[in-house]
Scaffold this active site. Sequence first.
Site, PDB file in Angstrom:
ATOM      1  N   ASP A 120       0.819  -1.216   0.000  1.00  0.00           N
ATOM      2  CA  ASP A 120       0.000   0.000   0.000  1.00  0.00           C
ATOM      3  C   ASP A 120       0.853   1.268   0.000  1.00  0.00           C
ATOM      4  O   ASP A 120       2.071   1.214   0.200  1.00  0.00           O
ATOM      5  CB  ASP A 120      -0.960  -0.006   1.211  1.00  0.00           C
ATOM      6  N   ASN A 138      -7.532  -3.325  14.731  1.00  0.00           N
ATOM      7  CA  ASN A 138      -8.927  -3.619  14.355  1.00  0.00           C
ATOM      8  C   ASN A 138      -9.021  -4.821  13.394  1.00  0.00           C
ATOM      9  O   ASN A 138     -10.077  -5.081  12.837  1.00  0.00           O
ATOM     10  CB  ASN A 138      -9.585  -2.386  13.722  1.00  0.00           C
ATOM     11  N   HIS A 190      -7.365  -5.185  10.519  1.00  0.00           N
ATOM     12  CA  HIS A 190      -7.142  -4.923   9.085  1.00  0.00           C
ATOM     13  C   HIS A 190      -5.851  -5.588   8.604  1.00  0.00           C
ATOM     14  O   HIS A 190      -4.931  -5.834   9.383  1.00  0.00           O
ATOM     15  CB  HIS A 190      -7.182  -3.420   8.760  1.00  0.00           C
ATOM     16  N   GLU A 214     -10.012  -2.419   5.760  1.00  0.00           N
ATOM     17  CA  GLU A 214     -10.544  -2.131   7.091  1.00  0.00           C
ATOM     18  C   GLU A 214     -11.811  -2.971   7.325  1.00  0.00           C
ATOM     19  O   GLU A 214     -12.359  -3.548   6.385  1.00  0.00           O
ATOM     20  CB  GLU A 214     -10.890  -0.631   7.171  1.00  0.00           C
TER      21      GLU A 214
HETATM   22  P1  PGA Z   1       2.216  -1.867  12.795  1.00  0.00           P
HETATM   23  O1  PGA Z   1       0.995  -1.762  11.788  1.00  0.00           O
HETATM   24  O2  PGA Z   1       3.138  -2.903  12.234  1.00  0.00           O
HETATM   25  O3  PGA Z   1       2.833  -0.504  12.800  1.00  0.00           O
HETATM   26  O4  PGA Z   1       1.655  -2.271  14.120  1.00  0.00           O
HETATM   27  C1  PGA Z   1       0.411  -2.934  11.311  1.00  0.00           C
HETATM   28  C2  PGA Z   1      -0.829  -2.591  10.508  1.00  0.00           C
HETATM   29  O5  PGA Z   1      -1.529  -1.631  10.854  1.00  0.00           O
HETATM   30  O6  PGA Z   1      -1.123  -3.316   9.553  1.00  0.00           O
END
Ligand code: PGA
Length: 240
Positions: free
Chosen positions: A63, A129, A131, A136
Site C-alpha cells: 500500500d 482492528n 485490518h 478495514e
Molecule cells: P504496525 O501496523 O506494524 O505498525 O503495528 C500494522 C498494521 O496496521 O497493519
Amino acid sequence: MKLHIVKNKKELAEKAYEVLLDVINSKDEVSLGLATGSSPEGIYEIFRREKPDVSHVTTVNLDEYVGLSADHDQSYAYFMNEHLFKHLKFKATHLPNGLSTDHAAECARYDEVLAANTPDLQLLGIGTNGHIAFNEPGASFELTTNVAELAPATVEANSRYFETPADVPTHAFSMGIKSIMQAKKILLIASGAGKAQAIKGMIEGPVTHELPASVLQTHVDVTVIVDAEAASLLRNDSMH
Ligand code: PGA
C-alpha cells in the site's frame, strides 16, 4: 494456519527472516510481497546486516498513502527506501504511486504489476482492528487494488508518525483482499498486547468482514508468528 509463538520482537524478527530467506533461496526468480509499519522493522534490520543476495527478487508492497510523494518522510516508498531498498540491490521494487491523480488508472496499473509478479510470499502485519493492508473492517473480500478510506482507529494509530492527527492521510492505495489471497504463501507477524484481540479473532473467530484478517483462515499456506503478548488471549488449544 501454522502458528509460532516467540518470546519477543527480536525472536519474531529472526524467525520471520528465516521464513523469508527460505523463499528467497528457493528459486531463480522470486516475487516478495512486503509491508511497512513497525512490525517488519526488525526483519529489515536483519536484511541490512546479513545482506542476502536479492538480485533475483522483485518486491511488491501492499500500500501507499494517497497524496504523499516517494520523498515525503511518512510515505511508504520513503520507509522502504530507508529501511531496505537503498541497502540491498533488488531486481525491481514496486509500490503504488501516492501522487497519481487518476486513481482508477493507478489501481489498474498496480493490478497489472501484481499479475506479472504474484508474490511467492506476502508479508503482513495486522491492525488492532484486524485490518490487513488498508482493508478495514467491512471491506469486501473481492477487491483487488483499490483506494481505501482509513478507519478512525487506523488514523489514530498512524497519527503517532505525524505532527497532528489532521496531517494523517485519510486514504491509501491498497492491495485488496483478493490480491493478498493470491500470494502463494502468507506470513503474518504481530507483537504486543495491543494486537492480542485481533490475533484471537483472526485465529479462533468466524471468518467475517468485521475482522478482515480472519479471511486468512481460508488460505492454504499461512504462517503466523506472534510474540507472547500478542498471543496472550489465545485459548490453549489454539497454541498447538
Ligand atoms: P504496525 O501496523 O506494524 O505498525 O503495528 C500494522 C498494521 O496496521 O497493519
